[in-house]
Design a protein around this motif. Structure first.
Motif, PDB file in Angstrom:
ATOM      1  N   ARG A   9     -46.848  -9.895  19.417  1.00 45.42           N
ATOM      2  CA  ARG A   9     -47.673  -8.785  19.577  1.00 45.42           C
ATOM      3  C   ARG A   9     -48.899  -8.846  18.645  1.00 45.42           C
ATOM      4  N   ALA A  34     -49.501  -5.294  41.747  1.00 43.76           N
ATOM      5  CA  ALA A  34     -48.108  -5.178  41.104  1.00 43.76           C
ATOM      6  C   ALA A  34     -47.123  -5.125  41.907  1.00 43.76           C
ATOM      7  N   ASN A  37     -41.620  -5.732  38.413  1.00 48.58           N
ATOM      8  CA  ASN A  37     -41.994  -5.885  36.897  1.00 48.58           C
ATOM      9  C   ASN A  37     -43.066  -6.858  36.628  1.00 48.58           C
ATOM     10  N   TRP A  58     -48.490 -10.829  34.014  1.00 51.02           N
ATOM     11  CA  TRP A  58     -48.005  -9.699  33.278  1.00 51.02           C
ATOM     12  C   TRP A  58     -46.515  -9.627  33.662  1.00 51.02           C
ATOM     13  N   THR A  59     -45.438  -9.628  32.765  1.00 50.55           N
ATOM     14  CA  THR A  59     -44.378  -9.335  32.849  1.00 50.55           C
ATOM     15  C   THR A  59     -44.183  -8.084  32.222  1.00 50.55           C
ATOM     16  N   VAL A  60     -43.814  -6.732  32.907  1.00 53.05           N
ATOM     17  CA  VAL A  60     -43.435  -5.576  32.064  1.00 53.05           C
ATOM     18  C   VAL A  60     -42.084  -5.103  32.367  1.00 53.05           C
ATOM     19  N   SER A  61     -41.762  -4.393  31.127  1.00 49.98           N
ATOM     20  CA  SER A  61     -40.238  -3.925  31.174  1.00 49.98           C
ATOM     21  C   SER A  61     -40.418  -2.546  30.504  1.00 49.98           C
ATOM     22  N   GLY A  63     -42.174  -0.140  30.642  1.00 51.47           N
ATOM     23  CA  GLY A  63     -43.638   0.301  30.434  1.00 51.47           C
ATOM     24  C   GLY A  63     -44.434  -0.650  29.403  1.00 51.47           C
ATOM     25  N   GLU A  64     -43.929  -1.546  28.886  1.00 50.36           N
ATOM     26  CA  GLU A  64     -44.397  -2.408  27.956  1.00 50.36           C
ATOM     27  C   GLU A  64     -44.727  -3.999  28.365  1.00 50.36           C
ATOM     28  N   ILE A  65     -45.831  -4.673  28.269  1.00 49.83           N
ATOM     29  CA  ILE A  65     -45.929  -6.110  28.646  1.00 49.83           C
ATOM     30  C   ILE A  65     -44.744  -6.855  27.631  1.00 49.83           C
TER      31      ILE A  65
END
Length: 94
Positions: A9, A34, A37, A58-61, A63-65
C-alpha cells in the motif's frame, strides 16, 4: 510494458503521489464493471500532446483493494504494420 510491480500500500501511494504527477491530471472514467471480487476500470488520461488509456483489474476483499493489474496504452502511438493494410481500416478516435 514497464515490467514493474508495485508491492504494498505505501509503495502504491508513493508511486501515485510522485512529484512527476504534481500537475493536476484529468482522469476520465470511461467504464467500470464489477463481478464478485473483481472490478475492471477503463480510464483516459490526457497529458500534453498524448492521451493515455488504462485498463485496470482490481481484486477486492472486504471492501479493500487487495490486488491490481494495469495495462496502459496510447492510442495511435504504435505504427500499424503495412502488411495488414488490406485487412483493416483506420480507427477513428472516439
Amino acid at each position: 510494458m514497464s515490467g514493474e510491480r508495485i508491492v504494498g500500500r505505501a509503495n502504491f501511494i508513493a508511486v501515485n503521489s510522485d512529484d512527476g504527477y504534481a500537475d493536476e491530471r484529468s482522469v476520465e472514467l470511461l467504464r467500470i464493471l464489477a463481478d464478485g471480487n473483481l472490478v475492471v476500470t477503463e480510464v483516459e488520461i490526457p497529458q500534453d500532446h498524448v492521451v493515455y488509456r488504462a485498463v485496470s483489474l482490481w481484486t477486492v476483499s472486504d471492501g479493500e483493494i487487495v490486488g491490481a493489474r494495469e495495462y496502459w496504452t496510447s492510442p495511435g502511438q504504435d505504427p500499424a504494420p503495412r502488411w495488414r493494410a488490406g485487412y483493416v481500416e483506420p480507427l477513428v478516435a472516439d
